[in-house]
Design a protein around this motif. Structure first.
Motif, short mmCIF file in Angstrom:
data_model
loop_
_atom_site.label_atom_id
_atom_site.label_comp_id
_atom_site.label_asym_id
_atom_site.label_seq_id
_atom_site.Cartn_x
_atom_site.Cartn_y
_atom_site.Cartn_z
N ALA A 29 7.55 -2.96 -17.02
CA ALA A 29 8.26 -3.84 -16.08
C ALA A 29 8.19 -3.22 -14.70
O ALA A 29 8.00 -2.01 -14.57
N ARG B 91 13.08 -4.81 -26.58
CA ARG B 91 14.40 -5.06 -26.01
C ARG B 91 14.63 -4.22 -24.75
O ARG B 91 15.65 -4.36 -24.08
N ALA B 92 13.72 -3.29 -24.52
CA ALA B 92 13.81 -2.44 -23.33
C ALA B 92 12.42 -1.90 -23.05
O ALA B 92 11.53 -1.98 -23.90
N THR B 93 12.23 -1.37 -21.86
CA THR B 93 10.93 -0.79 -21.51
C THR B 93 11.08 0.71 -21.28
O THR B 93 12.16 1.15 -20.88
N ASN C 107 17.97 -12.26 -27.55
CA ASN C 107 17.00 -11.17 -27.42
C ASN C 107 16.37 -11.15 -26.03
O ASN C 107 16.15 -10.08 -25.46
N THR D 295 18.96 -9.84 -23.66
CA THR D 295 19.13 -8.39 -23.87
C THR D 295 18.04 -7.63 -23.13
O THR D 295 18.31 -6.66 -22.40
N LEU D 296 16.81 -8.10 -23.29
CA LEU D 296 15.69 -7.43 -22.62
C LEU D 296 15.87 -7.51 -21.10
O LEU D 296 15.72 -6.51 -20.40
N LEU D 297 16.21 -8.70 -20.61
CA LEU D 297 16.38 -8.86 -19.16
C LEU D 297 17.52 -7.98 -18.63
O LEU D 297 17.42 -7.39 -17.56
N ASN E 75 18.54 -5.18 -19.92
CA ASN E 75 18.08 -3.79 -19.94
C ASN E 75 17.13 -3.50 -18.78
O ASN E 75 17.16 -2.41 -18.20
N LEU E 76 16.30 -4.50 -18.44
CA LEU E 76 15.41 -4.32 -17.29
C LEU E 76 16.23 -4.21 -16.02
O LEU E 76 15.95 -3.41 -15.13
N PRO F 127 15.17 -8.15 -12.30
CA PRO F 127 14.09 -9.07 -12.69
C PRO F 127 14.55 -10.27 -13.48
O PRO F 127 13.74 -11.10 -13.86
#
Lengths: 101, 131
Positions: A13, A58-60, B106, B109-111, B113-114, B123
């Protein structure tokens, strides 16, 4: 060189410092081994959100090998080396293109 | 839980008293017990039924469909074939909805965490703008 070709995807990201490290580390491991043919791809999770989520990101950073999410954070060099070796030993090869976006 | 009056139920569930009376009138809720002075008193079973109605309404089920599902809920072993069929169909709809919700969770959650790991803004906005 091994007959196997691996698909390795680095889920990344913008502004993710660890992501660049994950890419460099993967390149380094592949170079050190020298006997692996690999398709190394950086996946921007913001651009390919559906695909990333489908694989369980779920994370980078995340690292997937042959379409399977193997690391959900930056691994150590030894762990990454081991994971790649394991897949080569098992005779895994790259997935057909249709499984990827 | 002790028995509750219509005003208490209204506050607790966020349903108007008119709605509660209407559900009783059309049979979604069996005749609610009343005190000697005629005040409605709702027991745990009534509340459970009302919560079921609310959940089904959130899934956009019609009142007629909810009535059928309530029959199934009361006596699943002796439910008519069409009620069983409707229940099966609605179960499939709920499962699809749940799958969509899981995917959305999901993604968010990803967003999130970003967002937490980003130094240059969030983002999330970019992710929403590029579906």
């Amino acid at each position: 060189m091994s007959d196997s070709t691996l698909d390795i995807e680095i889920f990344s990201a913008p502004s993710c410092n660890q992501c660049n490290k994950a890419f460099q580390l993967t390149e380094m491991v592949l170079k050190e081994r020298g006997d692996i043919s690999a398709n190394l791809r950086v996946v921007n999770v913001v651009d390919e959100l559906d695909y990333a989520v489908k694989l369980g990101v779920r994370a980078t950073p995340g690292i997937a090998i042959n379409g399977v999410l193997v690391f959900t954070a930056l691994p150590s060099k030894a762990t990454l080396h081991e994971a790649i070796t394991l897949r080569i030993t098992k005779g895994e090869t790259a997935l057909p293109d249709k499984t990827r976006p | 839980m002790s028995d509750l009056r219509i005003g208490d139920i209204s506050k607790r569930l966020g349903l108007s008293t008119d709605t509660l009376r209407y559900y009783e009138k059309i049979g979604l809720l069996p005749a609610v017990r009343r005190t000697a002075s005629g005040i409605r008193v709702y027991n745990d079973k009534d509340i459970s039924r009302l919560k079921f109605i609310q959940r089904a309404q959130k899934m956009n089920f019609t009142l007629a469909e909810i009535a059928s599902l309530l029959h199934m809920r009361e006596d699943p072993q002796h439910a008519r074939a069409e009620v069983r069929e409707l229940t099966h169909k609605k179960l499939s709809e709920v499962e699809c909805y749940l799958q969509d919700l899981t995917t959305l969770r999901n993604e968010l959650t990803l967003l999130m965490n970003l967002c937490a790991g980003s130094e240059d803004g969030c983002p999330i906005i970019e992710g929403i703008e590029n579906p």
